[in-house]
Design a protein around this motif. Structure first.
Motif, short mmCIF file in Angstrom:
data_model
loop_
_atom_site.label_atom_id
_atom_site.label_comp_id
_atom_site.label_asym_id
_atom_site.label_seq_id
_atom_site.Cartn_x
_atom_site.Cartn_y
_atom_site.Cartn_z
N LEU A 34 -23.55 -48.64 -70.34
CA LEU A 34 -24.35 -49.85 -70.31
C LEU A 34 -23.50 -50.99 -69.76
O LEU A 34 -22.32 -51.12 -70.12
N PHE A 35 -24.07 -51.82 -68.89
CA PHE A 35 -23.30 -52.93 -68.33
C PHE A 35 -24.21 -54.11 -68.03
O PHE A 35 -25.44 -53.98 -67.97
N ARG A 36 -23.57 -55.25 -67.84
CA ARG A 36 -24.29 -56.45 -67.42
C ARG A 36 -23.51 -57.08 -66.27
O ARG A 36 -22.28 -57.25 -66.35
N ILE A 37 -24.21 -57.42 -65.19
CA ILE A 37 -23.57 -57.93 -64.00
C ILE A 37 -24.44 -59.06 -63.43
O ILE A 37 -25.67 -59.03 -63.51
N GLU A 38 -23.75 -60.08 -62.87
CA GLU A 38 -24.45 -61.18 -62.20
C GLU A 38 -24.32 -60.99 -60.69
O GLU A 38 -23.24 -61.14 -60.13
N PRO A 39 -25.39 -60.64 -60.00
CA PRO A 39 -25.32 -60.51 -58.54
C PRO A 39 -25.39 -61.89 -57.89
O PRO A 39 -25.98 -62.81 -58.44
N ARG A 40 -24.79 -62.01 -56.74
CA ARG A 40 -24.86 -63.26 -55.95
C ARG A 40 -25.38 -62.91 -54.56
O ARG A 40 -24.61 -62.76 -53.60
N PRO A 41 -26.70 -62.73 -54.43
CA PRO A 41 -27.26 -62.29 -53.16
C PRO A 41 -27.14 -63.37 -52.09
O PRO A 41 -27.09 -64.57 -52.39
N ALA A 42 -27.08 -62.91 -50.85
CA ALA A 42 -27.05 -63.86 -49.73
C ALA A 42 -28.39 -64.58 -49.68
O ALA A 42 -29.45 -64.00 -49.96
N SER A 43 -28.34 -65.84 -49.32
CA SER A 43 -29.57 -66.64 -49.25
C SER A 43 -30.26 -66.41 -47.91
O SER A 43 -29.71 -65.86 -46.99
#
Length: 447
Positions: free
Chosen positions: A438-447
């Motif tokens: 189990l994990f938690r991640i914050e993605p930073r997608p390109a705009s």
């Protein structure tokens, strides 16, 4: 092999086929198994397939070779992210169902009826062990509401026959508030549904649903039906049934039935010719899909039922990706591609290679790993997918372009063909579960 073990084997095989099939609505594997339980037929996989309430030859279409691993980021694709935590759940790899609530991730597995993880730190804060080590794992959890976690447990741990309880557990005291026995071992998204005013669940009697009080489990009302197999859903907080004929002798029509939340009074919203199964909800519109004569990979008929007016519209479409619907877009995957169609008429919007690692099962080469169902971030307009190895991708919801790729480093695990990882939006972050990691991640997608 016990009946439960055989059911797990059949379900795993079916999960391996249906999610990538463009014509098969997602979740059909569990519905086939549930109907198999109801009818007490021969314990052979072929028989289990034969009794499905749809034309099941389409279920057996796999197609495509194993994907060759993750692709390098495309131009303009972000690879920026922040891994907040990762943890290993106790009790082995048989975890399939997690849900979120403010501050906590809750999961259920074969050896634990309930487990809570602090959403900020990733630490397991409490767990409730199952009555036996060979219990059934849930495919989905009903959810959390007003401090109560709704899940499942074996009615009689270790018993050879089917038996599941819907269980309500106080998330503060961890105590079981009530248990409600159901007639079979179904633990999917249709087995128990939260609606405004209660929980709609199967009952100890087949072809019957009961509305239960959240805190006490007291039966508020019941509704029974005949000559049909019905899935329980909630639309805008109101309970509904979507029903298909349960045999060739039954009337060959499908219905959408509204159940009054307070009284259980039933009103048939729409009747549709043929055997059409639930395929998603678009706002207050229920979507049904009926496979073509003879099955295959398409075309199929997509039916829209407006629950307010009862208006019915039908469209022929070559494929329908799945029952994840967001902002009028139906999303899923097939053959390693992310696929999106309009929920209005099934028209294809886009498809894009996910570029994820989907390995073949060496014991069954025709079986391969599958990506998760998409997790949708409507604010950023990104559809995220996860593979069993910890690779992630974010596709633009409107165009299908790759806007983000990420990876969570996980220990190499055994290939389990047909088992889907799970990916859930949690605020601006993603909670992922695969093989008990189990994990938690914050993605930073390109705009």
């Amino acid at each position: 092999m016990s009946a439960d073990q055989l059911d797990h084997a059949i379900r795993d095989v079916l999960h391996g086929w249906t999610p990538d099939n463009p014509a098969a609505p997602a979740g059909i594997a569990d519905r086939i198994l549930r109907r198999r339980r109801r009818r007490n037929v021969t314990r052979a996989a072929g028989a289990a397939l034969a009794i499905a309430g749809v034309t099941v030859s389409a279920v057996l279409v796999t197609g495509g070779d194993t994907h060759r691993g993750t692709q390098p980021p495309a131009s303009g694709t972000s690879t920026t992210s922040k891994l907040l935590w990762r943890t290993t759940l106790p009790g082995g790899t048989d975890w399939r169902a997690c849900t979120t609530a403010p501050g906590t991730v809750y999961c259920q597995g074969a050896r634990y009826d309930a487990l809570a993880v602090n959403a900020r730190t990733g630490k397991v804060t409490w767990k409730a062990r199952a009555g036996s080590n060979d219990g059934s794992s849930a495919a989905a959890l009903p959810g959390v509401r007003d401090g109560i976690l709704f899940g499942y447990a074996d009615h009689a741990p270790g018993a050879p026959g089917p038996g599941t309880d819907v269980v309500a557990r106080d998330v503060t005291s961890h105590q079981v508030l009530w248990r409600h026995k159901v007639a079979d071992d179904s633990r999917d998204r249709f087995s128990a549904v939260l609606f405004d005013g209660g929980v709609l669940a199967n009952t100890p009697t087949f072809k019957k649903a009961a509305a239960l009080d959240d805190r006490t489990g007291r039966t508020l009302w019941t509704y029974a039906w005949k000559k049909a197999d019905c899935d329980q859903i909630a639309v805008d907080g109101v309970p509904y049934l979507t029903c298909t004929p349960d045999s060739r002798k039954a009337p060959q029509v499908s219905t959408v039935v509204r159940l009054d939340p307070a009284t259980g009074e039933a009103r048939t919203v729409a009747t549709v010719e043929g055997a059409a199964v639930y395929a998603g909800t678009d706002g207050r519109t229920v979507l049904l899909a009926e496979m073509s004569e003879g099955g295959g990979s398409g075309p199929l008929t997509l039916t829209r039922v407006d629950t307010r007016s009862g208006a019915v519209t039908r469209h022929r479409t070559d494929d329908y990706p799945g029952n994840v619907v967001a902002d009028g877009i139906a999303l899923g995957s097939r053959h390693g591609e992310g696929v999106a169609s309009t929920a209005a008429d099934g028209r294809r919007l886009w498809s894009h290679d996910l570029g994820l690692t989907l390995r073949e099962d060496p014991r069954m080469p025709e079986m391969r790993e599958l990506p998760s169902e998409p997790a949708i971030d409507l604010k950023a307009r990104v559809a995220y997918y996860l593979d069993p190895s910890g690779n992630l991708v974010g596709l633009d919801l409107d165009s299908g372009a790759v806007r983000w790729r990420g990876r969570v480093q996980l220990p190499e695990a055994e290939v389990r063909g047909g088992i889907l990882p799970q990916l859930i939006m949690y605020g601006d972050s993603l909670v992922g579960q695969t093989g008990g990691r189990l994990f938690r991640i914050e993605p930073r997608p390109a705009s």
